[in-house]
Design a protein around this motif. Structure first.
Motif, short mmCIF file in Angstrom:
data_model
loop_
_atom_site.label_atom_id
_atom_site.label_comp_id
_atom_site.label_asym_id
_atom_site.label_seq_id
_atom_site.Cartn_x
_atom_site.Cartn_y
_atom_site.Cartn_z
N TYR A 50 -0.92 7.26 -8.06
CA TYR A 50 -1.22 8.69 -8.16
C TYR A 50 -0.14 9.44 -8.93
O TYR A 50 -0.43 10.39 -9.68
CB TYR A 50 -1.38 9.29 -6.76
N TRP A 51 1.10 9.03 -8.76
CA TRP A 51 2.19 9.69 -9.48
C TRP A 51 2.08 9.44 -10.98
O TRP A 51 2.24 10.36 -11.79
CB TRP A 51 3.53 9.17 -8.96
N ASN A 52 1.81 8.19 -11.36
CA ASN A 52 1.65 7.89 -12.78
C ASN A 52 0.36 8.48 -13.35
O ASN A 52 0.30 8.80 -14.54
CB ASN A 52 1.64 6.37 -12.99
N GLY A 53 -0.65 8.63 -12.50
CA GLY A 53 -1.89 9.24 -12.97
C GLY A 53 -1.74 10.70 -13.34
O GLY A 53 -2.55 11.24 -14.10
N ALA A 54 -0.72 11.35 -12.80
CA ALA A 54 -0.48 12.76 -13.13
C ALA A 54 0.32 12.94 -14.42
O ALA A 54 0.47 14.06 -14.89
CB ALA A 54 0.24 13.45 -11.98
N LYS A 55 0.82 11.83 -15.00
CA LYS A 55 1.59 11.91 -16.24
C LYS A 55 0.66 11.70 -17.43
O LYS A 55 0.02 10.66 -17.55
CB LYS A 55 2.69 10.85 -16.25
N GLY A 91 0.81 -1.22 0.00
CA GLY A 91 0.00 0.00 0.00
C GLY A 91 0.84 1.27 0.00
O GLY A 91 0.52 2.24 -0.68
N LEU A 92 1.94 1.25 0.74
CA LEU A 92 2.80 2.43 0.80
C LEU A 92 3.53 2.69 -0.51
O LEU A 92 3.94 3.82 -0.78
CB LEU A 92 3.82 2.28 1.93
N VAL A 93 3.70 1.64 -1.32
CA VAL A 93 4.42 1.81 -2.59
C VAL A 93 3.45 1.98 -3.76
O VAL A 93 3.61 2.87 -4.60
CB VAL A 93 5.36 0.61 -2.83
N GLU A 94 2.43 1.13 -3.83
CA GLU A 94 1.57 1.09 -5.01
C GLU A 94 0.63 2.29 -5.09
O GLU A 94 0.41 2.85 -6.16
CB GLU A 94 0.76 -0.21 -5.01
N ILE A 95 0.07 2.69 -3.97
CA ILE A 95 -0.88 3.81 -4.00
C ILE A 95 -0.20 5.12 -4.39
O ILE A 95 -0.68 5.82 -5.30
CB ILE A 95 -1.60 3.93 -2.63
N PRO A 96 0.93 5.51 -3.79
CA PRO A 96 1.60 6.73 -4.30
C PRO A 96 2.06 6.59 -5.74
O PRO A 96 2.03 7.57 -6.50
CB PRO A 96 2.79 6.90 -3.34
N ARG A 97 2.47 5.38 -6.14
CA ARG A 97 2.91 5.20 -7.52
C ARG A 97 1.75 5.39 -8.49
O ARG A 97 1.92 6.00 -9.56
CB ARG A 97 3.50 3.80 -7.69
#
Length: 278
Positions: A213-218, A205-211
């Motif tokens: 959201y980060w990829n969703g902004a690209k 959860g700590l890795v996949e959820i921020p990832r």
């Protein structure tokens, strides 16, 4: 405050959970039981977070009062060396009642209600609702049956392990357990399982959820992902069209096939009747 802060926070947390559920959910499309179960689960989780500081402040105040009541007054000696009667001296650290003070006897009942309701939701209601939603049955009875079987298999393993330990304790003459001890063991096992899942899934959860959201902004990443999904949907659409054409071809010749079969049956029946008469 005599519990006024507790009452205000209970009401505030309820409306907060209701607002968040209305914000991120759709009351019109969801079943009422799903809404009630989700609202209750969110409400209890937020209650633990908001009520815990009140409990901590009340506990600190009660400990301060207990320490002040049990502290021995200083002893003064006179000229003759005998101890004179002690005079009460005010404490160096006076105890101030917090604004969030909760009277005695309320918090134990409150935590029992929150704990056992959370246990019921975690181990019975919510898993059953998830299995019911994932079930492929076409009727309510079929979905309920599938959900019951799935949960029975899932929890049967834990009951089997617990039963094995219980038999071991019952057979061993050196160990004697009472109902309160069994209840404590069950609570400890449930908490251990929850902590195990938390530790197991926390890293993901700590890795996949921020990832995500980060990829969703690209924009480029989203465009490539959309292209991939569009190609997959196009392939599925082509397969569905081919299946539809095959079904239409079969249905087009089906009336002629049925007529031909009916004619053959009539001919065979008449020939059999003629041979029988002859």
């Amino acid at each position: 405050m005599s519990g006024a802060a507790l009452g205000l926070e209970i009401v505030f947390v309820f409306f907060l959970a209701l607002f968040l559920l209305h914000r991120y959910g759709d009351f019109k499309k969801q079943h009422r039981l799903v809404i009630v179960g989700t609202l209750l689960a969110w409400y209890l989780c937020f209650l633990i977070v908001f009520i815990l500081p009140l409990d901590v402040s009340t506990t600190i105040y009660n400990r301060c009062k207990h320490a002040a009541a049990n502290s021995s007054p200083p002893e003064n000696s006179n000229i003759t060396g005998l101890y004179a009667p002690a005079t009460p001296v005010p404490s160096q650290h006076p105890c101030f009642m917090p604004w969030s003070y909760i009277p005695d006897g309320i918090m134990p009942i409150f935590w029992r209600v929150v704990y056992w309701t959370s246990q019921f939701l975690t181990w019975i209601l919510l898993p059953f609702m998830q299995s019911y939603a994932r079930s492929g049955g076409f009727s309510i009875t079929g979905k309920i049956k599938t959900a019951l079987i799935e949960n029975a298999i899932y929890y049967g393993t834990y009951l089997l392990i617990f039963g094995a330990f219980l038999i071991y304790v019952a057979v061993n003459p050196h160990l004697h357990l009472e109902w309160n001890q069994l209840q404590t063991i069950g609570i400890a096992a449930a908490n251990t399982w929850g902590l195990f899942l938390l530790v197991l899934l926390l890293g993901y959860g700590l890795v996949e959820i921020p990832r995500s959201y980060w990829n969703g902004a690209k924009r480029g990443y989203l465009l490539m992902k959309t292209y991939f999904k569009a190609a997959k949907l196009m392939t599925e659409k082509a397969d569905a069209e081919e299946t539809l054409e095959d079904v239409m071809e079969v249905s087009k010749f089906q009336p002629y096939t049925q007529s031909w079969l009916f004619f053959c049956c009539c001919v065979s029946t008449s020939m059999g009747f003629t041979l029988h008469v002859w």
